[in-house]
Design a protein around this motif. Sequence first.
Motif, PDB file in Angstrom:
ATOM      1  N   GLU A 117       0.836  -1.203   0.000  1.00 20.36           N
ATOM      2  CA  GLU A 117       0.000   0.000   0.000  1.00 20.36           C
ATOM      3  C   GLU A 117       0.869   1.251   0.000  1.00 20.36           C
ATOM      4  O   GLU A 117       0.604   2.215  -0.739  1.00 20.36           O
ATOM      5  CB  GLU A 117      -0.921  -0.009   1.214  1.00 20.36           C
ATOM      6  CG  GLU A 117      -1.898   1.170   1.216  1.00 20.36           C
ATOM      7  CD  GLU A 117      -2.891   1.106   2.361  1.00 20.36           C
ATOM      8  OE1 GLU A 117      -3.761   1.987   2.434  1.00 20.36           O
ATOM      9  OE2 GLU A 117      -2.806   0.167   3.183  1.00 20.36           O
ATOM     10  N   GLU A 118       1.937   1.233   0.790  1.00 23.02           N
ATOM     11  CA  GLU A 118       2.850   2.380   0.826  1.00 23.02           C
ATOM     12  C   GLU A 118       3.510   2.588  -0.542  1.00 23.02           C
ATOM     13  O   GLU A 118       3.624   3.718  -1.024  1.00 23.02           O
ATOM     14  CB  GLU A 118       3.924   2.149   1.895  1.00 23.02           C
ATOM     15  CG  GLU A 118       3.400   2.173   3.321  1.00 23.02           C
ATOM     16  CD  GLU A 118       4.456   1.775   4.335  1.00 23.02           C
ATOM     17  OE1 GLU A 118       5.621   1.539   3.921  1.00 23.02           O
ATOM     18  OE2 GLU A 118       4.128   1.699   5.546  1.00 23.02           O
ATOM     19  N   ALA A 119       3.942   1.480  -1.170  1.00 17.80           N
ATOM     20  CA  ALA A 119       4.600   1.591  -2.472  1.00 17.80           C
ATOM     21  C   ALA A 119       3.618   2.066  -3.546  1.00 17.80           C
ATOM     22  O   ALA A 119       3.972   2.886  -4.407  1.00 17.80           O
ATOM     23  CB  ALA A 119       5.190   0.239  -2.869  1.00 17.80           C
ATOM     24  N   ALA A 120       2.384   1.575  -3.493  1.00 13.44           N
ATOM     25  CA  ALA A 120       1.379   1.990  -4.483  1.00 13.44           C
ATOM     26  C   ALA A 120       1.108   3.481  -4.378  1.00 13.44           C
ATOM     27  O   ALA A 120       1.008   4.180  -5.403  1.00 13.44           O
ATOM     28  CB  ALA A 120       0.098   1.195  -4.263  1.00 13.44           C
ATOM     29  N   GLU A 121       0.983   3.974  -3.163  1.00 12.89           N
ATOM     30  CA  GLU A 121       0.710   5.400  -2.963  1.00 12.89           C
ATOM     31  C   GLU A 121       1.911   6.253  -3.367  1.00 12.89           C
ATOM     32  O   GLU A 121       1.756   7.314  -3.972  1.00 12.89           O
ATOM     33  CB  GLU A 121       0.347   5.636  -1.501  1.00 12.89           C
ATOM     34  CG  GLU A 121      -0.998   5.026  -1.113  1.00 12.89           C
ATOM     35  CD  GLU A 121      -1.325   5.194   0.355  1.00 12.89           C
ATOM     36  OE1 GLU A 121      -0.423   5.664   1.108  1.00 12.89           O
ATOM     37  OE2 GLU A 121      -2.451   4.863   0.776  1.00 12.89           O
ATOM     38  N   GLU A 122       3.117   5.768  -3.032  1.00 14.38           N
ATOM     39  CA  GLU A 122       4.327   6.516  -3.378  1.00 14.38           C
ATOM     40  C   GLU A 122       4.494   6.653  -4.882  1.00 14.38           C
ATOM     41  O   GLU A 122       4.890   7.705  -5.391  1.00 14.38           O
ATOM     42  CB  GLU A 122       5.549   5.816  -2.780  1.00 14.38           C
ATOM     43  CG  GLU A 122       6.872   6.511  -3.106  1.00 14.38           C
ATOM     44  CD  GLU A 122       8.072   5.796  -2.523  1.00 14.38           C
ATOM     45  OE1 GLU A 122       9.205   6.111  -2.962  1.00 14.38           O
ATOM     46  OE2 GLU A 122       7.899   4.929  -1.644  1.00 14.38           O
TER      47      GLU A 122
END
Length: 439
Positions: free
Chosen positions: A140-145
């Motif tokens: 989720e963090e990577a997708a948002e970044e």
Amino acid sequence: MYLHGTSTINEEGHLSIGGVDTVKLAKNYGTPLYVYDVALIRQRAREFQEAFKKHNLNYQVAYASKAFSSIAMIQLAEEEGLSLDIVSGGELYTALKAGFPAERIHFHGNNKSAEEINMAVEAGIGCFVVDNFYELELLEEAAEEHGKTLSLLLRTTPGVEAHTHDYILTGQEDSKFGFDLNSGQVEKAIQSILKKDCFNLLGLHCHIGSQIFETTGFVMAAEKIFSYIKKWNESFSYVPKVLNLGGGFGIRYVKEDDPLHPSRYIEAMIKVVKTQAEQLEINVPEIWIEPGRSLVGDAGTTLYTIGSQKEIPNVRHYVAVDGGMSDNLRPALYQAKYEGMLANRPKETAEEKFSIAGKCCESGDMLIWDLPLPNPNHEDVLAVSCTGAYGYAMSNNYNRIPRPAVVFVENGDAQLVIKRETYEDLIRCDLPLKKPVVK
């Protein structure tokens, strides 16, 4: 030794693979040497795909590259129209360097690092096979970044055990891999993912083990998963678009092994998936599989040069070769069994049984116990079959032994695809001890 694929005994009386004399290969490239029968790899890949094509349904056959990963092998998988299953940043890097289409890469692993995930997101891989809730947070963090929507499969442990060695069971309930079905972990993960706009949940994945010689385990796992799909569909309208039933299809290492033709596994999978989908009145999901060993295992042969011997009267006759657990860890790791022959004297009658010892400084470094051979001589070439999976992949530098070279053979031609390591390679990452500053 059973002759796999294109292996034959040629006019010179030598073992030949892919139309190439193995004695000449040993002379030209040195030993130990991994030799891959490319025609047999192609045949296996096409057998899996043709079994699906007969049924006019969507599918993917992904090569599980942990079995053997190299630039040439990945390019061969691409030539045969396969997708690719990877489990590390190193395997991803190799695939990208090989020019493999990122959209056909599936990223497995029970502890993907944030660095590996970001590397895969930036490359635009096809999907992540999610193993746990911690990984979901990282994704989720990577997708948002990166501002991307990530496609996911959820790896499930259906509580079905395959008939295989304890060390390589992965589908049972007590496993380090995947979300457990019975405890409700999978349902919790599905509901969490469906709430996130950054995720596209493709479906479910399971892998029940390795070196499997029957279809029962695959059928039981699919039936178990569909029993939960029925509940999820009724309670919150979830139906997977993809069902990945993993790999683990067995090969023949020794005469006691009795693997099925690839089509037998696929036919059983398709039948149970179609039957279950019809009963639930849902669309038949796309079926994915992940053969690794069954694509490359029996296509690989390792050539060794025989060195010293030790005969203990009325006990055992040891014959040592110039490799061992540094190029084939499986016998020491889980007592794997192999067949072998003298590549330069295959027609001669076996006179007694010899135990093939490796050169590593470990009493457990034994490749084959009690192998029938004619009396071996110093400098004879020993061929050990079915080393194509988890041979080079598990090779190591124990005792500072360089890794062997790898050669592909096909239609009478030989191509060096991995160079033999040198002693200089062994120390390339070493740093000298800092000298103390003298005041």
